[in-house]
Design a protein around this motif. Sequence first.
Motif, PDB file in Angstrom:
ATOM      1  N   GLU A 134       0.860  -1.177   0.000  1.00 45.01           N
ATOM      2  CA  GLU A 134       0.000   0.000   0.000  1.00 45.01           C
ATOM      3  C   GLU A 134       0.899   1.230   0.000  1.00 45.01           C
ATOM      4  N   ASN A 172       1.024   4.106   1.255  1.00 49.10           N
ATOM      5  CA  ASN A 172       0.486   4.978   2.295  1.00 49.10           C
ATOM      6  C   ASN A 172       1.248   6.287   2.447  1.00 49.10           C
ATOM      7  N   GLU A 231       3.565   0.380   2.918  1.00 50.88           N
ATOM      8  CA  GLU A 231       3.213  -0.603   3.937  1.00 50.88           C
ATOM      9  C   GLU A 231       2.979  -1.946   3.259  1.00 50.88           C
ATOM     10  N   TYR A 232       3.652  -2.975   3.755  1.00 50.22           N
ATOM     11  CA  TYR A 232       3.478  -4.331   3.248  1.00 50.22           C
ATOM     12  C   TYR A 232       2.375  -5.012   4.045  1.00 50.22           C
ATOM     13  N   ARG A 233       1.444  -5.653   3.341  1.00 44.90           N
ATOM     14  CA  ARG A 233       0.309  -6.299   3.985  1.00 44.90           C
ATOM     15  C   ARG A 233       0.136  -7.715   3.444  1.00 44.90           C
ATOM     16  N   GLN A 273      -3.152  -9.815   3.002  1.00 38.61           N
ATOM     17  CA  GLN A 273      -4.603  -9.810   3.094  1.00 38.61           C
ATOM     18  C   GLN A 273      -5.080 -11.258   3.132  1.00 38.61           C
ATOM     19  N   ARG A 333      -5.990  -9.199   8.102  1.00 45.67           N
ATOM     20  CA  ARG A 333      -4.721  -8.850   7.468  1.00 45.67           C
ATOM     21  C   ARG A 333      -3.608  -8.838   8.488  1.00 45.67           C
ATOM     22  N   ASN A 362       0.046  -6.931   9.126  1.00 50.47           N
ATOM     23  CA  ASN A 362       0.853  -5.777   8.739  1.00 50.47           C
ATOM     24  C   ASN A 362       2.230  -5.921   9.376  1.00 50.47           C
ATOM     25  N   ASN A 363       3.247  -6.138   8.561  1.00 49.35           N
ATOM     26  CA  ASN A 363       4.592  -6.232   9.119  1.00 49.35           C
ATOM     27  C   ASN A 363       5.618  -6.097   7.999  1.00 49.35           C
ATOM     28  N   ASN A 364       6.064  -4.878   7.779  1.00 48.17           N
ATOM     29  CA  ASN A 364       7.040  -4.620   6.720  1.00 48.17           C
ATOM     30  C   ASN A 364       8.301  -5.457   6.893  1.00 48.17           C
TER      31      ASN A 364
END
Length: 127
Positions: free
Chosen positions: A41, A43, A52-54, A56, A82, A84-86
């Motif tokens: 994303e 962002n 941001e790496y997601r 889904q 989801r 979320n953790n880059n």
Amino acid sequence: MTLIFGSRRPHLEFQNNSHFFEALGFLVQSAAEGSCRFVIEDNQEQGAWGQEYRIQIFNNRPLFEQFFINKVTSGVGRCIGRINNNQYLEYIMEKHNVQMPSVNVQNVRVTIPTQYVQDFERGVSLA
């Protein structure tokens, strides 16, 4: 090997290398089958620090919650959750040939240390 990922609590933490590789097998097979999808994303366009790496999630949320403890958040619409953790996604892309958006399990499999292949395959079979 790093088993804790992320700068915010709760961190994404794996109990040991076996748990890490089993979760990786589950994740990449799930992505290959369409139960989840990796996205980036942009962002930073809305004032965030950067991309941001997601992950889904579209199916098997309880298994994702089992492997990614305290890291599955709410989803919207068809996305039922989801992660979320880059740091984690950057790590598996760099060290384990995980590609976005499509995932090739065989490309990841060749990066698994011999002593953890059985753990990886156990994760693959759970997806």
